[in-house]
Write an enzyme that holds these catalytic residues in place. Structure first.
Site, PDB file in Angstrom:
ATOM      1  N   GLU A  11      39.854  28.255  37.240  1.00  0.00           N
ATOM      2  CA  GLU A  11      40.391  29.053  36.141  1.00  0.00           C
ATOM      3  C   GLU A  11      41.624  28.373  35.552  1.00  0.00           C
ATOM      4  O   GLU A  11      42.580  28.091  36.273  1.00  0.00           O
ATOM      5  CB  GLU A  11      40.730  30.458  36.647  1.00  0.00           C
ATOM      6  CG  GLU A  11      39.484  31.219  37.107  1.00  0.00           C
ATOM      7  CD  GLU A  11      39.784  32.362  38.066  1.00  0.00           C
ATOM      8  OE1 GLU A  11      40.939  32.797  38.148  1.00  0.00           O
ATOM      9  OE2 GLU A  11      38.838  32.799  38.762  1.00  0.00           O
ATOM     10  N   SER A  43      35.731  34.067  38.010  1.00  0.00           N
ATOM     11  CA  SER A  43      34.696  34.470  38.943  1.00  0.00           C
ATOM     12  C   SER A  43      34.784  33.560  40.159  1.00  0.00           C
ATOM     13  O   SER A  43      34.145  32.509  40.215  1.00  0.00           O
ATOM     14  CB  SER A  43      33.326  34.323  38.262  1.00  0.00           C
ATOM     15  OG  SER A  43      32.292  34.513  39.196  1.00  0.00           O
ATOM     16  N   GLU A  44      35.591  33.986  41.117  1.00  0.00           N
ATOM     17  CA  GLU A  44      35.802  33.132  42.290  1.00  0.00           C
ATOM     18  C   GLU A  44      34.505  32.928  43.059  1.00  0.00           C
ATOM     19  O   GLU A  44      34.264  31.849  43.622  1.00  0.00           O
ATOM     20  CB  GLU A  44      36.881  33.736  43.184  1.00  0.00           C
ATOM     21  CG  GLU A  44      38.276  33.756  42.563  1.00  0.00           C
ATOM     22  CD  GLU A  44      38.440  34.782  41.458  1.00  0.00           C
ATOM     23  OE1 GLU A  44      37.632  35.733  41.377  1.00  0.00           O
ATOM     24  OE2 GLU A  44      39.389  34.638  40.652  1.00  0.00           O
ATOM     25  N   PHE A  92      44.994  31.788  42.959  1.00  0.00           N
ATOM     26  CA  PHE A  92      45.871  32.247  44.041  1.00  0.00           C
ATOM     27  C   PHE A  92      44.962  32.594  45.224  1.00  0.00           C
ATOM     28  O   PHE A  92      43.882  33.154  45.022  1.00  0.00           O
ATOM     29  CB  PHE A  92      46.649  33.509  43.643  1.00  0.00           C
ATOM     30  CG  PHE A  92      47.783  33.276  42.681  1.00  0.00           C
ATOM     31  CD1 PHE A  92      49.076  33.073  43.144  1.00  0.00           C
ATOM     32  CD2 PHE A  92      47.546  33.255  41.316  1.00  0.00           C
ATOM     33  CE1 PHE A  92      50.125  32.861  42.248  1.00  0.00           C
ATOM     34  CE2 PHE A  92      48.590  33.045  40.425  1.00  0.00           C
ATOM     35  CZ  PHE A  92      49.890  32.842  40.888  1.00  0.00           C
ATOM     36  N   ALA A  93      45.416  32.315  46.445  1.00  0.00           N
ATOM     37  CA  ALA A  93      44.595  32.623  47.624  1.00  0.00           C
ATOM     38  C   ALA A  93      44.285  34.114  47.681  1.00  0.00           C
ATOM     39  O   ALA A  93      43.248  34.525  48.196  1.00  0.00           O
ATOM     40  CB  ALA A  93      45.310  32.185  48.894  1.00  0.00           C
ATOM     41  N   ASP A  94      45.175  34.921  47.105  1.00  0.00           N
ATOM     42  CA  ASP A  94      44.975  36.371  47.071  1.00  0.00           C
ATOM     43  C   ASP A  94      43.695  36.747  46.317  1.00  0.00           C
ATOM     44  O   ASP A  94      43.214  37.873  46.427  1.00  0.00           O
ATOM     45  CB  ASP A  94      46.155  37.032  46.369  1.00  0.00           C
ATOM     46  CG  ASP A  94      47.486  36.490  46.855  1.00  0.00           C
ATOM     47  OD1 ASP A  94      48.268  37.274  47.388  1.00  0.00           O
ATOM     48  OD2 ASP A  94      47.735  35.276  46.713  1.00  0.00           O
ATOM     49  N   TYR A  95      43.161  35.803  45.561  1.00  0.00           N
ATOM     50  CA  TYR A  95      41.981  36.084  44.729  1.00  0.00           C
ATOM     51  C   TYR A  95      40.743  35.367  45.239  1.00  0.00           C
ATOM     52  O   TYR A  95      39.725  35.280  44.545  1.00  0.00           O
ATOM     53  CB  TYR A  95      42.258  35.692  43.278  1.00  0.00           C
ATOM     54  CG  TYR A  95      43.490  36.353  42.722  1.00  0.00           C
ATOM     55  CD1 TYR A  95      43.756  37.692  43.007  1.00  0.00           C
ATOM     56  CD2 TYR A  95      44.394  35.649  41.942  1.00  0.00           C
ATOM     57  CE1 TYR A  95      44.898  38.310  42.525  1.00  0.00           C
ATOM     58  CE2 TYR A  95      45.537  36.268  41.453  1.00  0.00           C
ATOM     59  CZ  TYR A  95      45.781  37.588  41.747  1.00  0.00           C
ATOM     60  OH  TYR A  95      46.899  38.201  41.266  1.00  0.00           O
ATOM     61  N   PRO A 126      36.593  37.444  46.409  1.00  0.00           N
ATOM     62  CA  PRO A 126      35.267  37.524  45.773  1.00  0.00           C
ATOM     63  C   PRO A 126      34.392  36.303  46.091  1.00  0.00           C
ATOM     64  O   PRO A 126      33.178  36.362  45.953  1.00  0.00           O
ATOM     65  CB  PRO A 126      35.592  37.581  44.270  1.00  0.00           C
ATOM     66  CG  PRO A 126      36.971  38.138  44.202  1.00  0.00           C
ATOM     67  CD  PRO A 126      37.673  37.566  45.424  1.00  0.00           C
ATOM     68  N   HIS A 147      50.148  37.928  45.006  1.00  0.00           N
ATOM     69  CA  HIS A 147      50.437  36.523  44.688  1.00  0.00           C
ATOM     70  C   HIS A 147      51.203  35.861  45.822  1.00  0.00           C
ATOM     71  O   HIS A 147      51.939  34.901  45.606  1.00  0.00           O
ATOM     72  CB  HIS A 147      51.266  36.406  43.403  1.00  0.00           C
ATOM     73  CG  HIS A 147      50.632  36.992  42.193  1.00  0.00           C
ATOM     74  ND1 HIS A 147      50.744  38.322  41.874  1.00  0.00           N
ATOM     75  CD2 HIS A 147      49.863  36.437  41.231  1.00  0.00           C
ATOM     76  CE1 HIS A 147      50.085  38.559  40.747  1.00  0.00           C
ATOM     77  NE2 HIS A 147      49.535  37.440  40.345  1.00  0.00           N
TER      78      HIS A 147
HETATM   79  C1  TPP Z   1      40.423  38.126  41.002  1.00  0.00           C
HETATM   80  C2  TPP Z   1      41.483  37.512  40.171  1.00  0.00           C
HETATM   81  N1  TPP Z   1      41.340  36.236  39.742  1.00  0.00           N
HETATM   82  C3  TPP Z   1      42.297  35.628  39.001  1.00  0.00           C
HETATM   83  C4  TPP Z   1      43.456  36.294  38.664  1.00  0.00           C
HETATM   84  C5  TPP Z   1      44.577  35.591  37.848  1.00  0.00           C
HETATM   85  N2  TPP Z   1      44.634  36.136  36.470  1.00  0.00           N
HETATM   86  C6  TPP Z   1      45.463  37.149  36.141  1.00  0.00           C
HETATM   87  S1  TPP Z   1      45.242  37.645  34.555  1.00  0.00           S
HETATM   88  C7  TPP Z   1      44.046  36.474  34.267  1.00  0.00           C
HETATM   89  C8  TPP Z   1      43.374  36.388  32.931  1.00  0.00           C
HETATM   90  C9  TPP Z   1      42.619  37.663  32.582  1.00  0.00           C
HETATM   91  O1  TPP Z   1      42.080  37.566  31.286  1.00  0.00           O
HETATM   92  P1  TPP Z   1      41.384  38.820  30.605  1.00  0.00           P
HETATM   93  O2  TPP Z   1      40.454  39.459  31.577  1.00  0.00           O
HETATM   94  O3  TPP Z   1      40.794  38.398  29.315  1.00  0.00           O
HETATM   95  O4  TPP Z   1      42.538  39.887  30.375  1.00  0.00           O
HETATM   96  P2  TPP Z   1      43.788  39.720  29.379  1.00  0.00           P
HETATM   97  O5  TPP Z   1      44.889  39.088  30.154  1.00  0.00           O
HETATM   98  O6  TPP Z   1      43.335  38.881  28.215  1.00  0.00           O
HETATM   99  O7  TPP Z   1      44.142  41.109  28.943  1.00  0.00           O
HETATM  100  C10 TPP Z   1      43.827  35.713  35.421  1.00  0.00           C
HETATM  101  C11 TPP Z   1      42.854  34.595  35.521  1.00  0.00           C
HETATM  102  C12 TPP Z   1      43.583  37.638  39.126  1.00  0.00           C
HETATM  103  N3  TPP Z   1      44.679  38.376  38.836  1.00  0.00           N
HETATM  104  N4  TPP Z   1      42.599  38.207  39.866  1.00  0.00           N
END
Ligand code: TPP
Ligand code: TPP
Ligand code: MG
Ligand code: MG
Lengths: 415, 338, 415, 338
Positions: free
Chosen positions: D29, D59-60, D83-86, D89, D129
């Site tokens: 990502e 999509s991990e 992040f390892a927290d994610y 999935p 995080h």
């Molecule tokens: C499971 C998971 N993977 C990755 C992240 C890191 N992350 C936080 S916000 C984000 C982008 C999200 O984009 P979108 O769904 O379009 O929402 P928007 O920020 O545009 O409102 C990511 C990759 C997370 N918080 N949780």
């Protein structure tokens, strides 16, 4: 006991028939002209959205092969398809009986679904990697794998290439483009997309074909597969074998309010085909179309193979506990072997006598092969496998802690 | 008193709660009309209605996910994962959501749900029908992990789990469903029919968490076990002719550390058993705690007897399983050392 | 630097413009008559499949409100909508600045997306539970939550109901029907479906509304939500806020070859609407339609809110590093606040002077509230939170091992 | 020699391998054009092309899933989890698939992939995080788990990981990205710029797995640590004025048990540190092994100093983090006991 009452607003889908009900599928019309036209394999994905709601058929019940999807296979190919389906069914029958006699821990039949395996395999190249489920043994037979090797895997004996590590039917035959089957449903769908991406990355034109049962489409991996295949236009075919049942759950539990499993691909912009899975020529034709699309850079196709699981889920369940005993027989799409037989007879290529003879020949051949396989050991008797193999292939090289455990185990054997 | 096997006892626990509390409902793969691949929910749909015991799509993440939402909305869902080997697609919903909801919302929302799932080997299930993943869950703060070894405890602990206001993972040793198993697959299998722990009171009762069951008392050594290994421990101690203090831990998180401490401080020797792979298994936590709490009383090294650090093989099942031979070697080593 | 070359057959989607390019969205036509008709809320799901590809709009750029979706809100409702959007933007502005001054660890703005939060909240009942993302603070403001409480959460101070446990903007306000926001994307979609199933189970008519960004639709939970919502006809609304960006990834990474995010619902048989997310009246109308459908037993609706993230993803990124600086300004759908302002002026309900005055008033009010909030502590200065709160709410009651750790920590404090 | 921080070193490792081997590709990502939220892949897309370093959907599970398929098909994918927290999935694809493919196919197929992900706290990341989930992976047979504590090791270990023929989980302590961190958040932060471990050879070199790094030698006690805690250990030992044998484990699975055994048998005292939650953390495995291997040499109980059994709180971060005070208390306890 039949269907349950529900006094709540919470909607719980139920199959049309349960044990005790008289199943009637006359509402499932099988119109001869239900087949949608055959578009250019490089058409826009959304040009196939109608195909997701109809049904590609080639074989009429009277044995005729009709329509623009007719692959016009040679007599030789048709005979091979028939033989392979019959061998698959014969093997399933034999292995099921032998499991009942305790020779192996478990077995799963593909009865009624042979056309999907055979038609699909015949339409692909041998370098196209297939990510199968446990119900496509026919693919191995079609690709010329050793049936004895397959049986040895099920018997977990000295002839098992997997050294008994995996339960029966979770085959792995890289040399036949047959990916190691995982016991975890769905996981291989996205792996197959990754495999296809690697082919594209290296500018090779081999495709990947991934297969799932309709019930397993509910796993996240199905979504990952459709999404990544769409995003990276991965050269792959995503197959949903809708055999109406997932152990005891009817297809409506996974399907919900959707109209078809093929239609799940529409929103992702994938090409979507829905095919009569008991029609080996239709399966072949749809697969060819999708493979050409993938090979030529058109991206992925989702194919729903509409079929029926004639037997129990595995040797562990009794299907009459959750569906009417007669349902398999009154299922309106017929039997795939019968239907190809009718076609060959219609072509003047075949007759009942030869068919019965071939049936016996297949059974005999399978019995012979099984004898040889069993001679190498069985789980119930002697597997002739060294227990030490249990420590192999955890890693390429056993780390120190595993070495120590190997020594502990040796000590245990000596005591 | 009614005699039940572990399947009946588990079903009875759900039946009791469903009869008492309309907020309790049961769902999972094949649990509805069919009654579950191990029959643990047989008859519940017929008795309580379609909406209270129903099939779900094959989606462990979805199953746990709706359970979290239902629990936050005041229900007490009991979800079945068909085999623990298939719980991983639901791991995020368990570890990041069910176990975290109370904390991150500071009690504004909670997730009183129960997840039942069969664990352990001994049925030739191979790599994907035999796993014991308890240690992957005892590391998760906010989650409770329970594992019974007999019908009486199974019913009492499951009712306790359903009534608990925090998420509970309820692990069912599938090899014990139909009878105790001492680790010897060659002996004829024993049933719960005549076993005293198969005597299960009808109606409502609970077995508390965070409290171990004393299986046998002795001064020679302490054996810490849970699930199937409780029975292997008992048989092996008898075989070795040692007076063992055998604790059936039952509740891994929270853990009855007092019972462990008292026993080991008395015996000075400690053997830890589990079927799961060795490295980072729950035995590691037990050994670490004993090593810290009982250091000055220990007369021998703490030993772990476990499954190997390999996947659970199919044909070599009994070479992997920590049976009496391996356990006896452990007992011998501990008793020999001074 | 602009887009990258690709010498491989592996297709990697790229956004139309990168820094250095001159963005041009004239190809995105915004036809006034693009709006599909308004079907009966209890229609068949597939009757809305066209709606998934078009765009429901009510507000013309000239301020007119047109078409059958026009909710015909009262002047009072319109004024509330405007005020709430302006308060939301004013709060975002203030909090962003304060984060830059180090008062809090993190902040996320919703600038440009206020219409989605406000229009959606206004169309729902207060007992309809919303499962939001971190970009719907407007819902809380619309539902009358205390802005001071919200600010205290961001400041992690004594006024934070969450005792500083969660990072800024991950609010939880059960009393306002606002579910605790998870830092893990997507997870709450399926939880909201479960919440809705519980409502149906108890024969209550409250609905659940779950929200995801377009990027997060790639998580398995999105698939679970659509599938379970379809299977059990859960009374819920599944919202995809397509603000074009997921941190640095454009919507095409999640979308792939699909035509819209709303269309992802078609294959599941869900009702599917696609709405101009910068048009607060359209958002209101679509939400009302979906809520009525769910309440009356019609099941779930998937709504794509087509909007644009005007600012960075959070205080941690600089959007000009991955998209053209001018892109937000030339985005063809305008600004939601401007558009409602135009409408009110068109109705003779409003004028520029009053608008500027209200803007100042909002800023002033927010500044005042912030002062009170900051007086209760900040992360950079004194949070006025007892560290011991860290051990609370892990379980209902701390087990022995946690009690021991509490003692260890006390001992640590004494040393 | 070039001076690098940990981010540069990690990026350089991927750059070296991508330049040497066309089968190496990088995805995750925001890793493509943007170069990753921590900048670890900055410039790789520009240098090596769109198809060799690209963004994935959020999509991990999908990320790990395609990595498994690519690896089985002959590539050497390096996937980033933001992040390892994610990572959860993707847990099923890691534990059930990547780690199992070789075994269940008996070597017919393998999965030589690397998963990089930032771990640990210290940046006010709160519950999602800051996590250190290493123990959830060291329990998985078939998987290797690596965690560097400095730029030099980070580059050498990552190249080793990419070249390894088994799946490797590569954990990056995010608090160390820009400099060593001794656990005191109030001190001005130190950079790698003048640090000797920030001297990173250009080009190809590897640091072997299953081998710990001796951080300091001493006879008073052994301190087992990894990641951020290595620096806290060093500072705390200095503060306490003890001669500590500090081991930076680097490779948790496989583990350098020889180094651990030798050290503890010499010092007779052992302190174990980690940032992760205590119960069933990797420290439990370390304590269990030391208790078994070194029983007769131990002069004091093995102690673990860790994060608490709570989620990682936001505002109370430094009350959760096992800083110098907690570590010094541990050292004191161990040195006082006889
Ligand atoms: C499971 C998971 N993977 C990755 C992240 C890191 N992350 C936080 S916000 C984000 C982008 C999200 O984009 P979108 O769904 O379009 O929402 P928007 O920020 O545009 O409102 C990511 C990759 C997370 N918080 N949780
Ligand atoms: C992740 C996972 N969950 C559950 C199971 C148990 N299980 C094995 S087969 C099966 C039914 C699958 O049905 P379907 O996908 O329709 O395939 P079919 O058996 O009909 O070919 C289930 C639930 C499993 N193997 N893996
Ligand atoms: Mg099926
Ligand atoms: Mg977005």
């Amino acid at each position: 006991m039949t269907k349950r009452s529900n006094i709540s607003r919470l909607h719980i889908p139920e199959p049309p028939f349960r044990p005790g009900d008289a199943p009637d599928y006359s509402h499932i019309s099988v119109p001869a002209n239900h087949t949608p036209h055959r578009p250019d394999p490089l058409c826009e994905g959304h040009e196939t959205s109608e195909h997701a709601l109809r049904l590609i058929r080639v074989l009429r019940f009277n044995g005729e092969a009709v329509g623009e999807w007719n692959p016009k296979l040679s007599a030789q190919q048709l005979h091979k398809a028939l033989k392979d389906m019959m061998m698959t069914r014969a093997m399933d029958g034999r292995m099921f009986t032998m499991q009942r006699q305790g020779k192996m821990s478990f077995y799963m039949k593909s009865t009624g679904e042979e056309a999907m395996s055979i038609g699909h395999a015949m339409a692909l190249r041998h370098d196209d990697m297939i990510f199968p489920t446990y119900r496509q043994q026919g693919i191995l037979i079609s690709r010329g794998a050793s049936i004895k090797d397959m049986m040895c895997q099920c018997l977990s004996n000295a002839g098992d290439h997997l050294d008994g590590k995996s339960i029966p039917v979770l085959y792995s035959f890289k040399k036949h483009g047959f990916f190691s089957i995982s016991g975890n449903l769905g996981t291989q769908l996205i792996q197959g997309v990754g495999w296809a991406m690697a082919n594209a990355y290296r500018n090779e034109d081999a495709v990947a074909s991934v297969i799932t049962g309709e019930g397993s489409t509910a796993e996240g991996d199905f979504h990952y597969a459709l999404n990544f295949a769409s995003t990276y236009k991965a050269p792959c075919i995503i197959n949903v074998v809708n055999n109406q049942w997932a152990i005891s759950s009817f297809q409506g539990i996974a399907m919900g309010e959707g109209e078809s499993f093929a239609a799940r691909g529409t929103g992702y912009g994938l090409a979507t085909l829905r095919v009569d899975g008991n029609d080996v020529l239709a399966v072949y034709a749809a697969t060819k179309w999708a493979a050409e699309r993938a090979r030529r850079g058109g991206g992925a196709t989702l194919i729903e193979h509409f079929t029926y699981r004639k037997e129990g889920h595995s040797t562990s369940d009794d299907p009459t506990k959750y569906r009417p005993e007669e349902e398999p027989d009154i299922w309106p799409f017929g039997d795939p072997i019968e239907r190809l037989k009718m076609h060959l007879i219609h072509l003047g290529e075949w007759d009942e006598e030869r068919h019965t003879a071939q049936e016996d020949a297949c059974k005999k051949e399978i019995r012979e092969i099984y004898k040889q396989a069993e001679a190498m050991g069985t789980l119930s008797g002697e597997t002739n496998l060294d227990d030490m193999t249990m420590f192999e292939q955890v890693y390429e090289q056993p780390p120190r802690h595993l070495q120590r455990q190997i020594d502990m185990f040796k000590e245990e054997l000596d005591h | 008193m009614p005699q039940m096997n572990m399947i009946d006892a588990i079903r009875d626990a759900m039946d009791v709660k469903m009869s008492q509390d309309p907020d309790v409902l049961v769902f999972g793969e094949d649990v509805g009309y069919f009654g579950g691949v191990f029959r643990c929910t047989a008859g519940l749909q017929e008795k309580h209605g379609l909406h209270r015991c129903f099939d779900t799509p094959i989606s462990e993440g979805g199953i746990v996910g709706i359970a979290v939402g239902m629990a936050a909305n005041g229900l007490r869902p009991v979800a079945e994962i068909q085999f623990a080997d298939y719980i991983y697609p639901g791991y995020d919903q368990i570890a990041s959501e069910a176990a975290r909801l109370r904390y991150r919302s500071n009690g504004d929302f909670t997730a009183p749900l129960t997840i039942r799932t069969p664990v352990g080997g001994g049925i030739y299930g191979g790599t994907t029908h035999s796993q014991s993943p308890e240690a992957l869950f005892t590391h998760i703060a906010g989650l409770k992990t329970i594992i019974p070894s007999n019908p009486y405890d199974a019913k009492g602990l499951l009712i306790q789990a359903i009534e608990d206001n925090d998420p509970v993972l309820f692990l069912e040793p599938k090899r014990l469903y139909n009878g105790p198993f001492d680790g010897d697959p060659h002996k004829p299998s024993v049933s719960w029919a005549k076993h005293e722990l198969g005597e299960v009171p009808s109606g409502h009762y609970t077995v508390p968490f965070e409290s171990a069951r004393k299986v046998s008392s002795g001064d020679d050594l302490t054996i810490l076990a849970y699930g199937t290994m409780v029975w292997v421990a008992e048989a092996s101690a008898k075989l070795m002719g040692v007076e063992a203090d055998i604790l059936d831990l039952r509740s891994l998180m929270p853990l009855d550390t007092d019972a462990i401490e008292q026993s080991v401080k008395r015996t000075g020797r400690c053997l830890i058993l589990h079927e799961a792979t060795r490295t980072s298994g729950f035995g590691a936590e037990l050994a670490a705690q004993v090593a810290e709490m009982c250091f000055y009383s220990l007369e021998a090294p703490i030993l772990r007897v476990t499954g190997w650090d390999t996947p659970y093989p199919h044909a070599q099942e009994w070479a992997y399983f920590p049976g009496q031979k391996r356990v006896c070697n452990g007992i011998r080593k501990i008793m020999e050392s001074q």
